[in-house]
Write a protein that holds these residues in place. Sequence first.
Motif, PDB file in Angstrom:
ATOM      1  N   GLU A   1       0.827  -1.206   0.000  1.00 49.46           N
ATOM      2  CA  GLU A   1       0.000   0.000   0.000  1.00 49.46           C
ATOM      3  C   GLU A   1       0.864   1.260   0.000  1.00 49.46           C
ATOM      4  O   GLU A   1       0.544   2.247  -0.659  1.00 49.46           O
ATOM      5  CB  GLU A   1      -0.946  -0.005   1.202  1.00 49.46           C
ATOM      6  N   GLY A   2       1.995   1.221   0.717  1.00 50.01           N
ATOM      7  CA  GLY A   2       2.907   2.356   0.731  1.00 50.01           C
ATOM      8  C   GLY A   2       3.500   2.630  -0.645  1.00 50.01           C
ATOM      9  O   GLY A   2       3.657   3.789  -1.054  1.00 50.01           O
ATOM     10  N   ARG A   3       3.840   1.568  -1.373  1.00 52.83           N
ATOM     11  CA  ARG A   3       4.366   1.734  -2.735  1.00 52.83           C
ATOM     12  C   ARG A   3       3.325   2.336  -3.654  1.00 52.83           C
ATOM     13  O   ARG A   3       3.626   3.180  -4.498  1.00 52.83           O
ATOM     14  CB  ARG A   3       4.825   0.383  -3.299  1.00 52.83           C
ATOM     15  N   PHE A   4       2.080   1.894  -3.489  1.00 47.42           N
ATOM     16  CA  PHE A   4       1.007   2.449  -4.308  1.00 47.42           C
ATOM     17  C   PHE A   4       0.771   3.919  -3.971  1.00 47.42           C
ATOM     18  O   PHE A   4       0.526   4.735  -4.853  1.00 47.42           O
ATOM     19  CB  PHE A   4      -0.280   1.650  -4.127  1.00 47.42           C
ATOM     20  N   ARG A   5       0.856   4.281  -2.699  1.00 44.56           N
ATOM     21  CA  ARG A   5       0.677   5.684  -2.299  1.00 44.56           C
ATOM     22  C   ARG A   5       1.774   6.570  -2.887  1.00 44.56           C
ATOM     23  O   ARG A   5       1.522   7.700  -3.277  1.00 44.56           O
ATOM     24  CB  ARG A   5       0.670   5.809  -0.775  1.00 44.56           C
ATOM     25  N   MET A   6       2.999   6.052  -2.928  1.00 41.26           N
ATOM     26  CA  MET A   6       4.100   6.807  -3.529  1.00 41.26           C
ATOM     27  C   MET A   6       3.843   7.046  -5.017  1.00 41.26           C
ATOM     28  O   MET A   6       4.094   8.136  -5.531  1.00 41.26           O
ATOM     29  CB  MET A   6       5.429   6.071  -3.341  1.00 41.26           C
TER      30      MET A   6
ATOM     31  N   ARG B   1      -6.717   0.222  -4.081  1.00 40.23           N
ATOM     32  CA  ARG B   1      -7.862   1.119  -3.883  1.00 40.23           C
ATOM     33  C   ARG B   1      -7.699   1.964  -2.620  1.00 40.23           C
ATOM     34  O   ARG B   1      -8.039   3.138  -2.611  1.00 40.23           O
ATOM     35  CB  ARG B   1      -9.164   0.311  -3.795  1.00 40.23           C
ATOM     36  N   ARG B   2      -7.169   1.378  -1.562  1.00 37.98           N
ATOM     37  CA  ARG B   2      -6.937   2.148  -0.333  1.00 37.98           C
ATOM     38  C   ARG B   2      -5.898   3.233  -0.558  1.00 37.98           C
ATOM     39  O   ARG B   2      -5.958   4.297   0.051  1.00 37.98           O
ATOM     40  CB  ARG B   2      -6.488   1.220   0.801  1.00 37.98           C
ATOM     41  N   ALA B   3      -4.940   2.978  -1.445  1.00 37.40           N
ATOM     42  CA  ALA B   3      -3.887   3.953  -1.727  1.00 37.40           C
ATOM     43  C   ALA B   3      -4.364   5.051  -2.672  1.00 37.40           C
ATOM     44  O   ALA B   3      -3.685   6.052  -2.836  1.00 37.40           O
ATOM     45  CB  ALA B   3      -2.672   3.245  -2.322  1.00 37.40           C
ATOM     46  N   GLY B   4      -5.516   4.877  -3.293  1.00 35.86           N
ATOM     47  CA  GLY B   4      -6.054   5.908  -4.169  1.00 35.86           C
ATOM     48  C   GLY B   4      -5.937   5.611  -5.646  1.00 35.86           C
ATOM     49  O   GLY B   4      -6.225   6.471  -6.468  1.00 35.86           O
TER      50      GLY B   4
ATOM     51  N   VAL C   1       0.892   7.197  -6.503  1.00 41.53           N
ATOM     52  CA  VAL C   1      -0.207   8.152  -6.635  1.00 41.53           C
ATOM     53  C   VAL C   1       0.281   9.559  -6.312  1.00 41.53           C
ATOM     54  O   VAL C   1      -0.163  10.537  -6.923  1.00 41.53           O
ATOM     55  CB  VAL C   1      -1.392   7.745  -5.736  1.00 41.53           C
ATOM     56  N   ALA C   2       1.221   9.691  -5.364  1.00 43.48           N
ATOM     57  CA  ALA C   2       1.762  11.008  -5.020  1.00 43.48           C
ATOM     58  C   ALA C   2       2.554  11.598  -6.190  1.00 43.48           C
ATOM     59  O   ALA C   2       2.550  12.814  -6.394  1.00 43.48           O
ATOM     60  CB  ALA C   2       2.640  10.905  -3.781  1.00 43.48           C
TER      61      ALA C   2
END
Length: 139
Positions: free
Chosen positions: A87-92, A123-126, A94-95
């Motif tokens: 999830e952290g990788r996905f958030r990065m 999906r949780r990461a956006g 998306v950022a």
Amino acid sequence: MAFGSFNTAGTQMPTAEINMTPLVDVMLVLLIIFIITAPLMTHSVPVELPRAASTPTPEKPVNLQVAIDAKGQVYVGVERVAGDQLEGRFRMAVAQDAKVEMHLQADRNTRYEAVAETMSAARRAGLTRIGFVTQPTAK
């Protein structure tokens, strides 16, 4: 026309008949209206557009390649990522770009649970654009 019933004994009862004339009149009026208005819809206002020399900016969305092997191990690009770090990788991603697309490649022997967990982490990461990559069948 109504002639009555075939029962000759006793009083004759009138039979009901639908009058088709008003229906035909309404349909004919609608047909004439459509014939008149259809050509008006195809005409457009003639506008001569100005000429300009410009090049379109090719914006290619960032693709995040995610693969899941038969053992359920998840790879982002070529790097193996643990489930708790996914999830952290996905958030990065998306950022960096809000319009990032995730292309998910899963082995045919992958458990559905691994695919579902990966998709829910995305999906949780956006991540809203998720696509499945498959091989085309031979014809």
